[in-house]
Design a protein around this motif. Structure first.
Motif, short mmCIF file in Angstrom:
data_model
loop_
_atom_site.label_atom_id
_atom_site.label_comp_id
_atom_site.label_asym_id
_atom_site.label_seq_id
_atom_site.Cartn_x
_atom_site.Cartn_y
_atom_site.Cartn_z
N TYR A 188 -44.80 -62.08 58.99
CA TYR A 188 -46.08 -61.39 59.07
C TYR A 188 -45.98 -60.10 59.88
N GLU A 189 -46.39 -59.00 59.26
CA GLU A 189 -46.58 -57.75 59.99
C GLU A 189 -47.91 -57.84 60.72
N LEU A 190 -47.93 -57.48 61.99
CA LEU A 190 -49.15 -57.55 62.78
C LEU A 190 -49.90 -56.22 62.65
N VAL A 191 -51.15 -56.29 62.21
CA VAL A 191 -51.90 -55.07 61.93
C VAL A 191 -53.03 -54.83 62.93
N GLY A 192 -53.32 -55.77 63.80
CA GLY A 192 -54.37 -55.58 64.80
C GLY A 192 -54.64 -56.85 65.58
N ARG A 193 -55.45 -56.72 66.61
CA ARG A 193 -55.84 -57.86 67.43
C ARG A 193 -57.22 -58.36 67.01
N ILE A 194 -57.35 -59.69 66.89
CA ILE A 194 -58.65 -60.24 66.54
C ILE A 194 -59.20 -61.17 67.62
N GLY A 195 -58.46 -61.35 68.70
CA GLY A 195 -58.95 -62.18 69.80
C GLY A 195 -57.86 -62.43 70.81
N GLU A 196 -58.28 -62.81 72.01
CA GLU A 196 -57.33 -63.18 73.04
C GLU A 196 -57.99 -64.07 74.07
N GLY A 197 -57.16 -64.86 74.73
CA GLY A 197 -57.62 -65.73 75.80
C GLY A 197 -56.63 -65.68 76.94
N GLY A 198 -56.80 -66.58 77.89
CA GLY A 198 -55.93 -66.58 79.05
C GLY A 198 -54.49 -66.93 78.72
N GLN A 199 -54.28 -67.75 77.68
CA GLN A 199 -52.94 -68.23 77.37
C GLN A 199 -52.33 -67.60 76.13
N SER A 200 -53.12 -66.97 75.28
CA SER A 200 -52.58 -66.48 74.01
C SER A 200 -53.35 -65.27 73.51
N VAL A 201 -52.73 -64.59 72.54
CA VAL A 201 -53.36 -63.47 71.83
C VAL A 201 -53.32 -63.79 70.34
#
Length: 339
Positions: A18-31
């Motif tokens: 998977y090519e990463l095209v953007g951020r859709i969320g994040e938390g303390g432990q993960s993106v």
């Protein structure tokens, strides 16, 4: 649609296929990234943060979350498509749900009302019934963990979920999101399915008001309200008010099971009779009502406090308006067919 933010310079360009095209969320432990395969298929790619990826315990938790999702019926969550837990960058690829979270939807468009609220309540409690049927306690049900997909709500984030009846790690503190925790989570005692029903009810009240039912200020103030106060339910329609009140009972033994809540919302909590005689309510799906229910499964104490939810309007330190000291829990309202 889910808002997609730009990648940061420190973000990887690709994870697996998977090519990463953007951020859709994040938390303390993960993106969580929006990923795209060469064939154009999109997916949500959850990457464990670097400081946790070096810890074997956190890798094990990440793997456990993936297994939990695999046990749950596909209609009520985002299914796992791929994963690499052992590599330098541990990630899990899951189905992409093109819709906002419930917290995002309410913040942008306001509280849910009418049939929108009814559909949300029925869809999410159906998901909880399926999750519990798979033998899982979610333990972190909250507005930001409900995705409003085009085909209905999906419950996500099984990062602190546990197998019902299994012993969880014992340690100092509690686990969950403070504004959306049940009393037994606050007091760090054994948990059963009632923990998810309490937080489901709190989430429905957020959906109807746009406010966190127990506030979102200091942890100690929020915990005090969860243990000692009842939120104002007047914003809920009559069809939801009784069952939500029952699910907010301080004693988990007094809360209904998810399948019972679903039958109540569908108007099938009792047999309806008319001139043609008794009609089936579908209660046979829940088993013979003459058979006493088994004791609710429990898990041990949780291990540590994790995060806070976002969305809604947090009250001041004096506490939100509309609380009353421990009134009697309202039983679910039964609906009868006239005639």
């Amino acid at each position: 649609m889910t808002a997609v933010g730009p990648l940061l310079p420190s973000d990887p360009a690709r994870l697996g296929a998977y090519e990463l095209v953007g951020r859709i969320g994040e938390g303390g432990q993960s993106v969580v990234y929006l990923g795209r395969r060469e064939d154009g298929e999109q997916a949500a790619v959850k990457l464990l943060r670097d400081r946790f990826s070096r810890d074997p315990e956190w890798r094990a938790r990440f793997e456990r979350e993936m297994r939990m999702i695999g046990r749950v019926a596909g209609f009520c969550t985002a299914q796992v498509l791929d994963a690499d837990i052992s590599g330098d960058l541990p990630y899990v690829v899951s189905e992409y749900v093109p819709g906002p979270s419930l917290s995002g939807l309410v913040n942008e468009k306001g509280p849910r009302t009418g049939t929108d609220l009814d559909r949300l309540a029925i869809g999410t409690v159906t998901a909880l019934a399926a999750i519990h049927r798979a033998g899982i306690l979610h333990r972190d049900f909250k507005p930001s963990n409900v995705l409003m997909g085009p085909d209905g709500p999906r419950v996500i984030d099984f990062g602190i979920a546990r197998i019902a009846g299994a012993s969880a790690t014992k340690g100092s503190g509690v686990v969950g999101t403070p504004s959306y925790m049940a009393p037994e989570q606050v007091t760090d005692t054994d948990l059963g399915t009632g923990v998810d029903l309490f937080t489901w009810a709190a989430t429905m009240l957020f959906a109807a008001t746009g406010r966190h039912p127990f506030g979102n200020d200091t942890i100690s103030a929020v915990f005090h309200r969860i243990l000692n106060y009842e939120p104002d339910l007047s914003a809920l329609p009559e069809s939801l008010r009784g069952v939500v009140a029952s699910c907010l009972a301080k004693d988990p033994a007094q809360r209904p099971e998810a399948q019972g809540v679903l039958l109540t919302l569908l108007g099938g909590a009792e047999t309806i009779e008319d001139d043609m005689g008794p009609l089936s309510t579908g209660a046979h799906f829940a088993g013979d009502p003459r058979t006493p229910p088994s004791a609710p499964p429990t898990v041990g104490r949780a291990d540590h406090l994790m995060g806070t939810d976002s969305g809604g309007t947090g009250p001041g330190l004096g506490g939100p308006a509309g609380y009353a000291q421990m009134p009697q829990t309202v039983p679910p309202r039964r609906r009868r067919r006239g005639g």
